[in-house]
Design a protein around this motif. Sequence first.
Motif, PDB file in Angstrom:
ATOM      1  N   TRP A  89      57.752  32.871  56.355  1.00  0.00           N
ATOM      2  CA  TRP A  89      56.796  33.547  57.228  1.00  0.00           C
ATOM      3  C   TRP A  89      55.811  32.539  57.821  1.00  0.00           C
ATOM      4  N   VAL A  90      54.499  32.835  57.822  1.00  0.00           N
ATOM      5  CA  VAL A  90      53.526  31.773  58.140  1.00  0.00           C
ATOM      6  C   VAL A  90      52.436  31.873  57.088  1.00  0.00           C
ATOM      7  N   ALA A  91      52.684  31.327  55.933  1.00  0.00           N
ATOM      8  CA  ALA A  91      51.723  31.451  54.847  1.00  0.00           C
ATOM      9  C   ALA A  91      51.213  30.074  54.473  1.00  0.00           C
ATOM     10  N   GLY A 146      39.337  39.685  57.789  1.00  0.00           N
ATOM     11  CA  GLY A 146      40.391  39.443  56.808  1.00  0.00           C
ATOM     12  C   GLY A 146      41.580  38.646  57.342  1.00  0.00           C
ATOM     13  N   GLY A 147      41.851  38.747  58.621  1.00  0.00           N
ATOM     14  CA  GLY A 147      43.002  38.022  59.150  1.00  0.00           C
ATOM     15  C   GLY A 147      43.115  38.202  60.646  1.00  0.00           C
ATOM     16  N   ALA A 148      44.117  37.564  61.229  1.00  0.00           N
ATOM     17  CA  ALA A 148      44.284  37.595  62.680  1.00  0.00           C
ATOM     18  C   ALA A 148      44.595  39.004  63.198  1.00  0.00           C
ATOM     19  N   SER A 149      45.171  39.860  62.342  1.00  0.00           N
ATOM     20  CA  SER A 149      45.441  41.235  62.781  1.00  0.00           C
ATOM     21  C   SER A 149      44.127  41.942  63.111  1.00  0.00           C
ATOM     22  N   THR A 150      43.194  41.902  62.179  1.00  0.00           N
ATOM     23  CA  THR A 150      41.893  42.529  62.414  1.00  0.00           C
ATOM     24  C   THR A 150      41.148  41.807  63.530  1.00  0.00           C
ATOM     25  N   VAL A 186      55.629  39.181  70.831  1.00  0.00           N
ATOM     26  CA  VAL A 186      54.277  39.345  70.286  1.00  0.00           C
ATOM     27  C   VAL A 186      54.315  39.825  68.835  1.00  0.00           C
ATOM     28  N   HIS A 187      53.303  39.481  68.087  1.00  0.00           N
ATOM     29  CA  HIS A 187      53.200  39.905  66.678  1.00  0.00           C
ATOM     30  C   HIS A 187      52.944  41.408  66.613  1.00  0.00           C
ATOM     31  N   MET A 188      53.477  42.042  65.555  1.00  0.00           N
ATOM     32  CA  MET A 188      53.323  43.497  65.440  1.00  0.00           C
ATOM     33  C   MET A 188      51.859  43.929  65.302  1.00  0.00           C
ATOM     34  N   ALA A 241      49.661  32.017  71.393  1.00  0.00           N
ATOM     35  CA  ALA A 241      49.711  30.563  71.178  1.00  0.00           C
ATOM     36  C   ALA A 241      50.378  30.345  69.829  1.00  0.00           C
ATOM     37  N   GLY A 242      51.701  30.218  69.856  1.00  0.00           N
ATOM     38  CA  GLY A 242      52.454  30.072  68.613  1.00  0.00           C
ATOM     39  C   GLY A 242      52.985  31.412  68.138  1.00  0.00           C
ATOM     40  N   THR A 243      54.187  31.791  68.602  1.00  0.00           N
ATOM     41  CA  THR A 243      54.751  33.075  68.167  1.00  0.00           C
ATOM     42  C   THR A 243      55.296  32.948  66.754  1.00  0.00           C
ATOM     43  N   VAL A 244      55.352  34.094  66.093  1.00  0.00           N
ATOM     44  CA  VAL A 244      55.731  34.077  64.690  1.00  0.00           C
ATOM     45  C   VAL A 244      57.221  33.792  64.511  1.00  0.00           C
ATOM     46  N   ASN A 245      58.046  34.187  65.462  1.00  0.00           N
ATOM     47  CA  ASN A 245      59.486  33.946  65.325  1.00  0.00           C
ATOM     48  C   ASN A 245      59.862  32.477  65.481  1.00  0.00           C
ATOM     49  N   VAL A 268      43.882  36.021  73.556  1.00  0.00           N
ATOM     50  CA  VAL A 268      44.897  35.109  73.021  1.00  0.00           C
ATOM     51  C   VAL A 268      45.031  35.302  71.516  1.00  0.00           C
ATOM     52  N   ASP A 269      46.277  35.498  71.061  1.00  0.00           N
ATOM     53  CA  ASP A 269      46.584  35.495  69.639  1.00  0.00           C
ATOM     54  C   ASP A 269      47.067  34.093  69.289  1.00  0.00           C
ATOM     55  N   GLY A 270      46.187  33.359  68.612  1.00  0.00           N
ATOM     56  CA  GLY A 270      46.530  31.981  68.230  1.00  0.00           C
ATOM     57  C   GLY A 270      46.563  31.835  66.727  1.00  0.00           C
ATOM     58  N   ALA A 271      47.055  32.855  66.046  1.00  0.00           N
ATOM     59  CA  ALA A 271      46.945  32.969  64.585  1.00  0.00           C
ATOM     60  C   ALA A 271      47.042  31.616  63.872  1.00  0.00           C
ATOM     61  N   PHE A 272      48.157  30.922  64.090  1.00  0.00           N
ATOM     62  CA  PHE A 272      48.241  29.578  63.500  1.00  0.00           C
ATOM     63  C   PHE A 272      48.261  28.498  64.579  1.00  0.00           C
ATOM     64  N   GLY A 273      48.877  28.841  65.739  1.00  0.00           N
ATOM     65  CA  GLY A 273      49.096  27.828  66.780  1.00  0.00           C
ATOM     66  C   GLY A 273      47.826  27.249  67.379  1.00  0.00           C
ATOM     67  N   PHE A 297      42.464  34.260  65.501  1.00  0.00           N
ATOM     68  CA  PHE A 297      43.244  33.276  64.741  1.00  0.00           C
ATOM     69  C   PHE A 297      42.896  33.359  63.260  1.00  0.00           C
ATOM     70  N   ASP A 298      43.651  32.623  62.484  1.00  0.00           N
ATOM     71  CA  ASP A 298      43.486  32.592  61.032  1.00  0.00           C
ATOM     72  C   ASP A 298      43.005  31.238  60.561  1.00  0.00           C
ATOM     73  N   LEU A 299      42.351  31.232  59.423  1.00  0.00           N
ATOM     74  CA  LEU A 299      42.093  29.962  58.731  1.00  0.00           C
ATOM     75  C   LEU A 299      42.877  29.906  57.427  1.00  0.00           C
ATOM     76  N   HIS A 300      43.608  30.984  57.125  1.00  0.00           N
ATOM     77  CA  HIS A 300      44.414  30.958  55.899  1.00  0.00           C
ATOM     78  C   HIS A 300      45.873  30.583  56.186  1.00  0.00           C
ATOM     79  N   LYS A 301      46.144  30.127  57.398  1.00  0.00           N
ATOM     80  CA  LYS A 301      47.505  29.680  57.671  1.00  0.00           C
ATOM     81  C   LYS A 301      47.570  28.156  57.770  1.00  0.00           C
ATOM     82  N   TRP A 302      46.848  27.594  58.753  1.00  0.00           N
ATOM     83  CA  TRP A 302      47.020  26.144  58.902  1.00  0.00           C
ATOM     84  C   TRP A 302      45.827  25.306  58.434  1.00  0.00           C
TER      85      TRP A 302
HETATM   86  C1  LIG Z   1      50.203  35.914  60.984  1.00  0.00           C
HETATM   87  C2  LIG Z   1      50.090  36.278  62.396  1.00  0.00           C
HETATM   88  C3  LIG Z   1      49.315  37.370  62.798  1.00  0.00           C
HETATM   89  C4  LIG Z   1      48.639  38.277  61.803  1.00  0.00           C
HETATM   90  O1  LIG Z   1      47.675  37.581  61.061  1.00  0.00           O
HETATM   91  P1  LIG Z   1      47.190  38.120  59.639  1.00  0.00           P
HETATM   92  O2  LIG Z   1      46.264  37.064  59.152  1.00  0.00           O
HETATM   93  O3  LIG Z   1      48.407  38.232  58.780  1.00  0.00           O
HETATM   94  O4  LIG Z   1      46.530  39.430  59.849  1.00  0.00           O
HETATM   95  C5  LIG Z   1      49.219  37.623  64.146  1.00  0.00           C
HETATM   96  N1  LIG Z   1      49.846  36.852  65.050  1.00  0.00           N
HETATM   97  C6  LIG Z   1      50.597  35.789  64.698  1.00  0.00           C
HETATM   98  C7  LIG Z   1      51.239  34.966  65.765  1.00  0.00           C
HETATM   99  C8  LIG Z   1      50.752  35.467  63.353  1.00  0.00           C
HETATM  100  O5  LIG Z   1      51.497  34.408  62.992  1.00  0.00           O
END
Ligand SMILES: *Cc1c(COP(=O)(O)O)cnc(C)c1O
Length: 498
Positions: A89-91, A146-150, A186-188, A241-245, A268-273, A297-302
Amino acid sequence: MEPRKERTLDPEDWGAAIELGHRMVDDMMMLQRNIRGRPVFKTFEDACESFKEKAPRRPLGLEGAYRDFNEILLANFTAPINHPRFWGWVAGTPSPSGMLYDMLTGALNQSTEFPIDPTTYIERQTINWIKEVLGYPMGASGLYVGGASTASLIGLTVARNTMAGYDIRKKGVMKPGMTIYCSSEVHMAMQKAAELLGIGDENLRRVPVDGEFRMRTEALQKMINEDRENGKEPFCVVGTAGTVNTGAFDDLETLAEICEKEKLWFHVDGAFGIWTRLAPRLLHLTKGVERADSLAFDLHKWIGLTYDIGCVLVRDETNHLRAFAVTPDYLKVAGAKGSGVQDYGIDLSRRFRALKVWMAFKEHGTDAFGEIVQQNVDQAQYLKGIVEKAPELELLAPVPLNIVCFRYRLPGLSEEQLNGLNNMILLGLYMDGTAMPSSTTVGGKFAIRFCTVNHRTRFGDIDFFVEEVKRLGQAMLNEDTVKDYMKRYNRFIERISS
Ligand SMILES: *Cc1c(COP(=O)(O)O)cnc(C)c1O
């Protein structure tokens, strides 16, 4: 008179509690230090009975609770995300200090809410640091969640409320045709946000992608025009910016231009990218992101922080506050200027997430994160090179970043047989505990999906992984081997489902 019996949760014996606390820190630091020697995955059927135990009425003591942690959880669990060969995944793999930051956070246990609380200023400072290193406008407001979803839910709420053209907070959702555009990759999380916001999944329009899995911008323009003609109300484009697939980057510069011309909100969804912004050689990927109206974006991914921490930035703070601010009397703080956290999002009480950003940035320096991003990208490109050269391996998607989708193949096998074989290879890796990629389908083909945001991965781990895939690819041609793996796996699945 009888002395009053007063209850507390403090330890009866502080000395013993402190000693046990030391032991926990020692044990958990050693767990991180020795993680390479553990299997990356382990089945845990032996723990299943204990999951059905009733709530304990009588105390076990901290000692007893920690014994259960060791015997039930740790004996059956490998902390896979910490492992150098975890690539699912992207953990994000946290640094060992991450757990120490969590301890400090827990000790202070401050709910970062109020403008008279120093933790609020640490949150603002770290969000400023993030804007600075990402090159996002310094006037933007931001919030940890809590994460990029929220984070995207919040960004899209500001988008919807700003663009609705009426007081949507008062009146509720009244326009059925408000439409968002995103790529089919796009991410779900975007679907959830559209559903929660009353936009509806049907009005989250998936724009087709090109051969590199990037949104086709001419198709986007065409859809916007057609939708307008059909009475819809386009209001927002989501770029990824950085798709999950596959780690694809939409052309953010062109999306920003379309949004400007069409007067649409640009999220922009840049969760990790987004963190490629810290790696000078990767800056071209996110050109135009500084023009986004909101960024999640997230700080718990990259960035290697422990779960959970995501962040949303909104370019225009006024819009952000207009979407969320509610300050009832019971939250007013005499004389204090500035908004409390409830004015930027959904949560009121929340953990002091900013502390781990503050600590990690100070401990490692922000350059370190850029170097790890680059190293992970180099590792993915290294794997891509190996796959391209090996006749029994096949690349299934371009590798723009840190994600490699590939499969094992042999001449004469049908697509269906290849899907089955690769599924078995993945299962074999898990059951052997050697490596933990995940899977996806690319154009109907089952792909082993390697994604690294892992600072512990070494190039040698990738060589080992490839050899294991090849070995299992051969081994799984034997029916008895497949049966044996399936038997063990099914026994595990049966136990955890019963
Ligand atoms: C992981 C991810 C999300 C969701 O982020 P969470 O922290 O799991 O809520 C959204 N978009 C992309 C591109 C992701 O990789």
